[in-house]
Design an enzyme around this catalytic site. Structure first.
Site, PDB file in Angstrom:
ATOM      1  N   ILE B  99      10.011   1.778  11.034  1.00  0.00           N
ATOM      2  CA  ILE B  99       8.933   2.535  10.392  1.00  0.00           C
ATOM      3  C   ILE B  99       8.120   1.682   9.418  1.00  0.00           C
ATOM      4  O   ILE B  99       7.027   2.043   9.060  1.00  0.00           O
ATOM      5  CB  ILE B  99       9.498   3.770   9.646  1.00  0.00           C
ATOM      6  CG1 ILE B  99      10.577   3.373   8.624  1.00  0.00           C
ATOM      7  CG2 ILE B  99      10.067   4.780  10.652  1.00  0.00           C
ATOM      8  CD1 ILE B  99      11.092   4.498   7.748  1.00  0.00           C
ATOM      9  N   LYS B 100       8.672   0.570   8.954  1.00  0.00           N
ATOM     10  CA  LYS B 100       7.983  -0.368   8.046  1.00  0.00           C
ATOM     11  C   LYS B 100       7.290   0.358   6.879  1.00  0.00           C
ATOM     12  O   LYS B 100       6.198  -0.002   6.466  1.00  0.00           O
ATOM     13  CB  LYS B 100       6.995  -1.230   8.831  1.00  0.00           C
ATOM     14  CG  LYS B 100       7.707  -2.126   9.867  1.00  0.00           C
ATOM     15  CD  LYS B 100       6.780  -3.085  10.591  1.00  0.00           C
ATOM     16  CE  LYS B 100       7.519  -4.006  11.544  1.00  0.00           C
ATOM     17  NZ  LYS B 100       8.111  -3.351  12.718  1.00  0.00           N
ATOM     18  N   ARG B 101       7.938   1.398   6.349  1.00  0.00           N
ATOM     19  CA  ARG B 101       7.367   2.163   5.257  1.00  0.00           C
ATOM     20  C   ARG B 101       7.429   1.357   3.958  1.00  0.00           C
ATOM     21  O   ARG B 101       8.247   0.436   3.806  1.00  0.00           O
ATOM     22  CB  ARG B 101       8.095   3.496   5.078  1.00  0.00           C
ATOM     23  CG  ARG B 101       8.043   4.417   6.295  1.00  0.00           C
ATOM     24  CD  ARG B 101       6.615   4.761   6.694  1.00  0.00           C
ATOM     25  NE  ARG B 101       6.561   5.868   7.640  1.00  0.00           N
ATOM     26  CZ  ARG B 101       6.135   5.773   8.897  1.00  0.00           C
ATOM     27  NH1 ARG B 101       5.715   4.619   9.384  1.00  0.00           N
ATOM     28  NH2 ARG B 101       6.094   6.846   9.679  1.00  0.00           N
TER      29      ARG B 101
END
Lengths: 301, 301
Positions: B99-101
């Site tokens: 998700i690379k949040r």
């Protein structure tokens, strides 16, 4: 799209954006009392946001919708996020999806189709979370940003890239000095300028702007001076501690070049003594006007 | 959670993860032909992924589900994303939500509740997109990472922080040299080590690992040597161009320390001449076994 945002700012004489970071805890107790499922959460968040939008759309140019506060309620939250973006747009507001997405080119392209461009499949075309602007994290470099820039160009949209964020630890990496003399955040701003150089509009600002936290005044001053074509999205005013005087350094001499966000300060205004007697959307309207008055004391718009 | 992942790797003797970056274009034509709405997209993606999972869960330790490919179909895509994570977990696989949040602390906390912790409201508790690991972008620094680390500790979960990404432009920022002598990616790895220092498991690896692209062998060699406690999630093998020999530098002398992702190479194996006569999930199983054989030529597991 940056030209439209600037025109809305000039028309409302208000360089601010209301952040719809709406979580259940922010809702009035009587709305919370009616929630007994995630589907109810979707309805309640949508209703709350619509009432806020109805009461600010004539005096505030834009909304910023922070997706994290909707993702935490799953698909029902994402439905409320979508409803909110659609409704704000239908009321003439500029919409900023605060998503801070980032990935390699092929994957960034999938994100871009979700928010700026179009997803095409089996003869259908959709833009599920259609927004005028998104926020993006540029750590991955040029090819991870290109899909967003391409869609900004093709569909008249825009993006704000994280340059100097408002949180206390933002300097951990962002303020480190590179051997070329730039800090990491100045290096990022240099990339942002390059990425957006073909998208500069009639006011001299690019559709590709920068996120610059209000809580770091010294850095904002440097950036405003060195990067005149970058429009700044400025979080950190109000609940995070920055004052109107702090944020004034983000603006140019015409009172343009930045838009200042407030979220909790507007959404939860009804809880403050100052706004006693008003319901949540009446308080949000009054707090928005108070914010405008506060900002424009220091900005000649 | 890193211990469980390592045990699954040892048990299957397979240091690979299948990336379920499933978009409609990857589906066999007969599945695409049945799609006439976003609801159909949800059903088709879910069915495809379940069949892949059923056919790899005994030979592959983990799946990585890339959320961008689901976000582009809106809430229906997010439902398929959720279904996929749940199903893979129910079949005993370790799940990684790619998700690379990233955000400031309060907002990162909302993301963390969506994937690792719990969203609590009105007497209810949910983790809509429950995952064992997530990927995170560390550009915002320590306080933006802390909510994920706290939840990893409390709920026995993990996170992989972007250090050196697999895309061609990753060096734009990541390979720039800082005045302290580190490159930006080495500096990030130094933070990651610090963030995960209290979460080191019995194999000497931390629940807080690093994303290190297979396409940058020289950088991976440096990182493997300097950061022995960091477990690496390694994208870039196969479709992105890296070979088994390239990725071998990410492993320690015991064949541990990394897990290598392949997405299109597995999901679209059925389109290759090599797998003629097999349907998509039979081809995916065979391609997974071929990948395992390829990797373990260079890794002593």
């Amino acid at each position: 799209m940056i030209d439209l945002l600037i025109e809305k700012i000039k028309q409302t004489k208000n360089p601010s954006v209301v952040g719809l970071d709406t979580c259940v805890d922010y809702l009035p107790q009587e709305m919370q009392d009616k929630i007994s499922s995630l589907s109810d959460v979707c309805d309640a968040l949508t209703e709350f946001n619509k009432n806020i939008v109805d009461n600010i759309c004539d005096i505030v140019p834009a909304v910023k919708v922070q997706v994290a506060y909707y993702e935490m309620y799953g698909v029902y939250g994402m439905q409320a996020f979508q409803n909110t973006l659609q409704y704000a747009k239908s009321k003439g507001m500029v919409t900023i999806a605060d998503i801070k997405r980032n990935d390699i080119g092929s994957t960034a392209s999938a994100y871009s189709r979700a928010y700026l461009g179009k997803s095409s499949f089996c003869g259908m075309e959709v833009t599920p979370f259609a927004s005028d602007f998104i926020t993006v994290n540029g750590y991955l470099g040029t090819d991870g940003i290109k899909p967003f820039i391409d869609d900004a160009k093709q569909y008249d949209k825009g993006a704000f890239i994280l340059v100097k964020t408002s949180n206390p630890s933002s300097g951990d990496l962002q303020n480190k000095k590179l051997q070329n003399g730039n800090t990491v955040f100045e290096e990022m701003a240099t990339f942002v300028k390059e990425w957006g150089k073909d998208l500069v509009g009639k006011y001299g600002y690019s559709d590709v702007g920068a996120v610059v936290g209000a809580t770091h005044k010294a850095e904002a001053e440097v950036l405003r001076k060195k990067f005149p074509s970058l429009f700044f999205l400025v979080p950190g005013y109000g609940a995070q501690g920055a004052t109107a005087e702090d944020v004034s350094v983000n603006f140019d001499k015409n009172g343009l070049g930045a838009i200042v966000n407030s979220s909790r300060g507007i959404l939860c205004a009804y809880k403050k003594d100052k706004y006693t007697g008003k319901n949540y959307y009446q308080a949000a309207r009054k707090a928005s006007l108070d914010m405008k008055d506060d900002l424009t004391k220091y900005i000649n718009l």
